[in-house]
Design an enzyme around this catalytic site. Sequence first.
Site, PDB file in Angstrom:
ATOM      1  N   GLU A 129      33.830  39.884  41.516  1.00  0.00           N
ATOM      2  CA  GLU A 129      34.097  40.412  42.858  1.00  0.00           C
ATOM      3  C   GLU A 129      33.283  39.669  43.910  1.00  0.00           C
ATOM      4  O   GLU A 129      33.766  39.393  45.009  1.00  0.00           O
ATOM      5  CB  GLU A 129      33.795  41.920  42.930  1.00  0.00           C
ATOM      6  CG  GLU A 129      34.651  42.795  42.026  1.00  0.00           C
ATOM      7  CD  GLU A 129      36.121  42.866  42.450  1.00  0.00           C
ATOM      8  OE1 GLU A 129      36.471  42.296  43.491  1.00  0.00           O
ATOM      9  OE2 GLU A 129      36.916  43.475  41.701  1.00  0.00           O
ATOM     10  N   ASP A 269      45.226  38.912  34.857  1.00  0.00           N
ATOM     11  CA  ASP A 269      46.066  38.332  35.917  1.00  0.00           C
ATOM     12  C   ASP A 269      45.592  37.011  36.524  1.00  0.00           C
ATOM     13  O   ASP A 269      46.226  35.962  36.398  1.00  0.00           O
ATOM     14  CB  ASP A 269      46.289  39.371  37.037  1.00  0.00           C
ATOM     15  CG  ASP A 269      45.004  40.050  37.517  1.00  0.00           C
ATOM     16  OD1 ASP A 269      43.926  39.772  36.966  1.00  0.00           O
ATOM     17  OD2 ASP A 269      45.069  40.863  38.460  1.00  0.00           O
ATOM     18  N   GLU A 362      49.675  52.410  40.065  1.00  0.00           N
ATOM     19  CA  GLU A 362      48.920  51.478  39.223  1.00  0.00           C
ATOM     20  C   GLU A 362      49.644  51.230  37.900  1.00  0.00           C
ATOM     21  O   GLU A 362      49.609  50.140  37.365  1.00  0.00           O
ATOM     22  CB  GLU A 362      47.510  52.009  38.969  1.00  0.00           C
ATOM     23  CG  GLU A 362      46.592  51.937  40.186  1.00  0.00           C
ATOM     24  CD  GLU A 362      46.215  50.513  40.574  1.00  0.00           C
ATOM     25  OE1 GLU A 362      47.065  49.817  41.143  1.00  0.00           O
ATOM     26  OE2 GLU A 362      45.077  50.107  40.312  1.00  0.00           O
ATOM     27  N   GLU A 383      49.477  42.731  45.904  1.00  0.00           N
ATOM     28  CA  GLU A 383      50.189  41.788  45.033  1.00  0.00           C
ATOM     29  C   GLU A 383      51.692  41.674  45.310  1.00  0.00           C
ATOM     30  O   GLU A 383      52.245  40.566  45.362  1.00  0.00           O
ATOM     31  CB  GLU A 383      49.955  42.142  43.556  1.00  0.00           C
ATOM     32  CG  GLU A 383      48.606  41.718  43.006  1.00  0.00           C
ATOM     33  CD  GLU A 383      47.449  42.625  43.410  1.00  0.00           C
ATOM     34  OE1 GLU A 383      47.710  43.671  44.060  1.00  0.00           O
ATOM     35  OE2 GLU A 383      46.294  42.317  43.086  1.00  0.00           O
TER      36      GLU A 383
END
Length: 670
Positions: A129, A269, A362, A383
């Site tokens: 992050e 991902d 989700e 996304e």
Amino acid sequence: MEKTWNQRCLPMLLLLAILSADTNHNNIIFLRQTAADGVTPEEATHLRDEVREMFYHAFNGYMEHAFPLDELKPLSCGGEDSLGGYALTLIDSLDMLALLGDRERFTSSVDWIGKNLRFDINKTVSVFETTIRVLGGLLSAHLIASDYATGMRIPSYDNQLFDLAEDLARRMLPAFDTPTGIPFGSVNLLYGVDEQESRITSTAGGGTLTLEFGMLSRLTNDPIFEQVTKNAVRGLWARRSKLNLVGAHINVFTGEWTQKDAGIGTSIDSFYEYLLKAYLLFGDEEYLFIFQEAYAAAMHYLYNDPWYVEVNMDSAAIVWPLFNSLQAFWPGLQVLAGDIDPAIRTHAAFFSVWKRYGFTPEGFNLATLTVQQGQKSYPLRPELIESTYWLYKATRDPRYLDVGRDMVVSLQYGARCPCGYCHIVDVEFHNKEDHMESFFLAETVKYLWLLFDLASGPDNLVENGPYKYIFSTEGHLLPATPQISLIREHCSYLGAYCKGGSIEQESRKSDISIHPQENNASALSGSWVHSSYPSDSSFLKSTTTAGLMKGLCPGLTHGQKYGISYLDATSTVQEDHSTHQRENVADSHSLLVVSQQSADKSLSNNRNNDHDRNDSQGISRSHPAGFTGEKIRNYYQCFLMTLLGNSAIVDKTGSITTTSDLTALYPLVF
Ligand code: DMJ
């Protein structure tokens, strides 16, 4: 692996079922509000301005009520520290301020950060992050603020953000000190890695650091940042299964997978994303080769047209028939890879879930067609919007503008809160939670704004700026400047960036026609060069790309090219089986990528390697014409051209058809 009827047909039936499902009370709102005609150019401009207002509603809310804390509490109009306590949302918003041309706020924000931010703090932070949000945010803003050509240079700027970025990255280096090279998930910025720190990390966590660290190496001339992050990718890829799949979690000391579910969403991902993007930004072929193999395996084992499932990385047995919202970046990545047709179908399927609930949960269970228990929230994720932007950019199909409008309506009516935008706790009831992730400003509104600006006749840094920009996984603008992207292979295509006379000559000698803009040295002169391609939706009505370059060109394996083999013990039976699988994948594509120079070397090198010899045999069967001379060059250039936004077809004889022939059929991606 032969697919059963269920595997082949079920996904389509599911999509039909979702599309025809009764709407619940929430959906009615959205369906009614989005039933208007297609978005007109005037409406696109209006929507762009509305998205701009959305950004400022949230950004000003953050600055007034939360700054300098990390994130905004948009319902109660407060703030909270969620990452390291260093004004996270401000850093994540910097390049969006620049994109909007907001010189005043961009300047004052850069100024404040330069004067007030320090990373010598006793905080344990996520390496992933911190890299994608903070390091990426600082680097991207630095490259805008320090460069006349961006039009947003800050006269008083003196590399403050760059110094901070380098300091931050050095503080994260201890995380990479593991036997596998795969970094710990967290690091203390003052003391390094805690003895009690977990040794388990995610594949995305370890494999999504190359862009930011690699940029830093090229800007500092210190290779360490690029080395450690590339090593991490190699550490992960070396532990792939025989099917070329990676799991979700791994022990960074032993290299054992602790979670073996392979997928394109949660926990994995952006590992895929950074393989391709690291190649696009740096031109480092090794990433391209890994991407080719990883992508081919994902399309073979995870893709149940139009959905993606999670499977056991060793056996390919389905473990989760779930859509998870992080998967929605994939169609956008496929656009970059030139694989448009499956991207269109998958995007349509994912959007059907959004349409049904007004947001994507989700998790959505593809077997029961219901929201997955425990995965009902929508935390303002970008996304699906990101993929919508890329698909619009590639096809100019106005339906993607309608999709974007639906999304604006959802956010405005469903998520807008007094001081910003709220997470949705449950997509079936649209109840709100008092939290706004910084990526809402870094990505969600950025991609929406870019979508509608593109439709309005774009006038922004990304579309008309002096460089090609690669978006980081956090949506940060990473420019392919000469310093960052100057490598031999790219020179043929980004001709303007080449300094060496020989390379330039080679590029001219090539029979590939390069778009004039690509070759125009004025691209470096500082003025924004407007694309000569029409940006209105009349340019291309059709979305079909059938018969055109797919961009996925099976070629040499990573092992053939770089000699990195599997680390786990394998039996001969498994080896044969996996080779067979890979050949099937290769056979399904008609195109090949391989560089002339490296191909000869790799093919001869790999005759000494059992594992790789199998693959090279597969290739020669697919391409009996062989791998010599101009054919190799054509295959390679075809692939590069596609990745860099041109179009090309190479048939199995090695002949190439280039952009000049296809311009009328296929728009530039970039
Ligand atoms: C962002 O931080 C990045 O896009 C990351 O790669 C995935 N998760 C969030 C957005 O959903």
